[in-house]
Design a protein around this motif. Structure first.
Motif, mmCIF file in Angstrom:
data_model
loop_
_atom_site.group_PDB
_atom_site.id
_atom_site.type_symbol
_atom_site.label_atom_id
_atom_site.label_comp_id
_atom_site.label_asym_id
_atom_site.label_seq_id
_atom_site.Cartn_x
_atom_site.Cartn_y
_atom_site.Cartn_z
ATOM 1 N N GLY A 183 0.798 -1.224 0.000
ATOM 2 C CA GLY A 183 0.000 0.000 0.000
ATOM 3 C C GLY A 183 0.828 1.270 0.000
ATOM 4 N N GLU A 184 2.112 1.168 -0.312
ATOM 5 C CA GLU A 184 2.990 2.338 -0.320
ATOM 6 C C GLU A 184 2.709 3.235 -1.526
ATOM 7 N N LYS A 185 3.164 4.477 -1.421
ATOM 8 C CA LYS A 185 3.138 5.420 -2.527
ATOM 9 C C LYS A 185 4.576 5.858 -2.830
ATOM 10 N N TRP A 186 4.898 5.926 -4.116
ATOM 11 C CA TRP A 186 6.254 6.250 -4.531
ATOM 12 C C TRP A 186 6.261 7.506 -5.387
ATOM 13 N N ASP A 187 7.398 8.202 -5.400
ATOM 14 C CA ASP A 187 7.517 9.456 -6.144
ATOM 15 C C ASP A 187 7.948 9.236 -7.592
ATOM 16 N N ILE A 188 8.814 8.262 -7.784
ATOM 17 C CA ILE A 188 9.404 8.037 -9.106
ATOM 18 C C ILE A 188 9.377 6.540 -9.405
ATOM 19 N N ILE A 189 8.855 6.188 -10.567
ATOM 20 C CA ILE A 189 8.853 4.795 -11.015
ATOM 21 C C ILE A 189 9.540 4.721 -12.373
ATOM 22 N N ARG A 227 -0.324 -3.324 -18.269
ATOM 23 C CA ARG A 227 -0.379 -3.633 -16.841
ATOM 24 C C ARG A 227 0.037 -2.434 -16.006
ATOM 25 N N PHE A 228 1.057 -1.731 -16.459
ATOM 26 C CA PHE A 228 1.471 -0.515 -15.749
ATOM 27 C C PHE A 228 0.326 0.487 -15.699
ATOM 28 N N ALA A 229 -0.388 0.633 -16.810
ATOM 29 C CA ALA A 229 -1.493 1.592 -16.855
ATOM 30 C C ALA A 229 -2.549 1.258 -15.804
ATOM 31 N N LEU A 230 -2.776 -0.018 -15.565
ATOM 32 C CA LEU A 230 -3.765 -0.433 -14.570
ATOM 33 C C LEU A 230 -3.271 -0.230 -13.144
ATOM 34 N N GLU A 231 -1.981 -0.460 -12.909
ATOM 35 C CA GLU A 231 -1.464 -0.529 -11.545
ATOM 36 C C GLU A 231 -0.784 0.748 -11.054
ATOM 37 N N LEU A 232 -0.214 1.532 -11.955
ATOM 38 C CA LEU A 232 0.543 2.712 -11.522
ATOM 39 C C LEU A 232 -0.268 3.706 -10.696
ATOM 40 N N PRO A 233 -1.534 4.000 -11.071
ATOM 41 C CA PRO A 233 -2.283 4.984 -10.263
ATOM 42 C C PRO A 233 -2.415 4.594 -8.800
ATOM 43 N N LYS A 234 -2.242 3.326 -8.497
ATOM 44 C CA LYS A 234 -2.382 2.859 -7.116
ATOM 45 C C LYS A 234 -1.092 3.004 -6.308
ATOM 46 N N VAL A 235 0.034 3.266 -6.988
ATOM 47 C CA VAL A 235 1.310 3.234 -6.260
ATOM 48 C C VAL A 235 2.098 4.536 -6.322
ATOM 49 N N VAL A 236 1.633 5.530 -7.090
ATOM 50 C CA VAL A 236 2.394 6.778 -7.167
ATOM 51 C C VAL A 236 1.641 7.916 -6.487
ATOM 52 N N HIS A 237 2.405 8.877 -5.976
ATOM 53 C CA HIS A 237 1.810 10.081 -5.415
ATOM 54 C C HIS A 237 1.175 10.904 -6.531
ATOM 55 N N GLU A 238 0.320 11.832 -6.117
ATOM 56 C CA GLU A 238 -0.318 12.711 -7.111
ATOM 57 C C GLU A 238 0.737 13.456 -7.929
#
Length: 294
Positions: A183-189, A227-238
């Motif tokens: 459930g973490e949020k990251w700044d840069i992927i 897959r990134f398109a589906l999952e990225l919004p859940k793991v990055v900050h605004e």
């Protein structure tokens, strides 16, 4: 005793490799490795005699390369961003194009995140660890984590991090799953994912020796970006930075996938030295970056 002088060994290797449709200069690279010499010393020692063991070893590895084994897997390393990374058959060999991804990201981090913020960066599908380790060594202030589905690849990446002195955390898992589970949020992927269409015919050296798990991505090569398109919004900050390496001709398609989930993001397609689209950058939550809104 069967042996040869340096110039004779190189002449034989050049002819042998050319006959097998390989780069005839590869023999010099292999001999430099066996003799532990730099090129200038090798050129100065052209009449030096090889020992019997050195000659037999050289003959063996030249024949291995002629059969298709990449030189980097024979000697066990590749140079990347001025550093030596260990590689084997469990990881892709780092390419110069990926250095351009790192350059682009380092440049943009300074503009997007000014000041002494604590930033968290994730490298997804790290392989040898080249991206994550290089970023950490260039920007020690970043918290860097890298994932890979392959435990064998992570062993290589972890070894590289230890040898090069990079404080990188490694997690085993499929794509973004190690982050999603916490459930973490990251700044840069960042990611250099598999992007080759399943039907593409690759150079035989790549096809037969580098891990297919890290190469192919469905019929059009875009499966992992979907897959990134589906999952990225859940793991990055605004406010976040996302960057991908892509295959030639995939830029517009990858941007379109990202715009579906980040409709207000600023995006950019960067081209490599050969004029091919190679990098896609998505920046979320910060207008006025100076990029064209696509």
């Amino acid at each position: 005793m069967v042996t040869k002088k340096v110039f004779e060994a190189l002449k034989w290797a050049s002819s042998y490799l050319k006959k097998h449709n390989r780069d005839e200069n590869a023999g010099e690279w292999l001999l430099l490795w066996i003799l532990n010499m730099d090129r200038s010393k090798l050129l100065a020692e052209q009449r030096m005699s090889l020992t019997e063991d050195q000659w037999h070893h050289f003959e063996q590895v030249v024949k291995q390369h002629a059969l298709g084994k990449p030189i980097q897997y024979i000697i066990g390393y590749e140079e990347f961003y001025g550093r030596r990374f260990m590689v084997n058959e469990h990881v892709l060999i780092p390419r110069p194009e990926t250095e351009e991804l790192i350059e682009a990201v380092l440049h943009r981090i300074n503009h997007l995140f000014p000041g002494n913020q604590h930033l968290k960066l994730g490298d997804i599908g790290t392989g040898s660890g080249a991206i994550a380790i290089t970023i950490k060594l260039e920007r020690p202030d970043l918290e860097v984590m890298a994932t890979d589905i392959s435990q064998d690849a992570l062993k290589v990446a972890n070894s590289n991090a230890q040898v090069l002195g990079a404080d990188v955390t490694f997690r085993q898992g499929d794509l973004l799953m190690p982050i999603l589970q916490t459930g973490e949020k990251w700044d840069i992927i960042l990611s250099n994912p598999p992007y080759i269409p399943a039907h593409d015919v690759l150079d035989k050296i790549v096809q037969d020796h580098e891990p297919s798990l890290a190469l192919f991505a469905g019929e059009d090569g875009l499966d992992f970006y979907r897959r990134f398109a589906l999952e990225l919004p859940k793991v990055v900050h605004e406010k976040s930075l996302i960057a991908f390496e892509i295959g030639a001709g995939q830029g517009e398609a990858v941007v379109a996938l990202m715009k579906e989930v980040f409709p207000t993001a600023l995006t950019e397609i960067l081209f490599d030295i050969n004029g091919k689209d190679r990098i896609v950058i998505i920046q979320c939550g910060l207008a006025g970056w100076g990029l064209e809104r696509r």
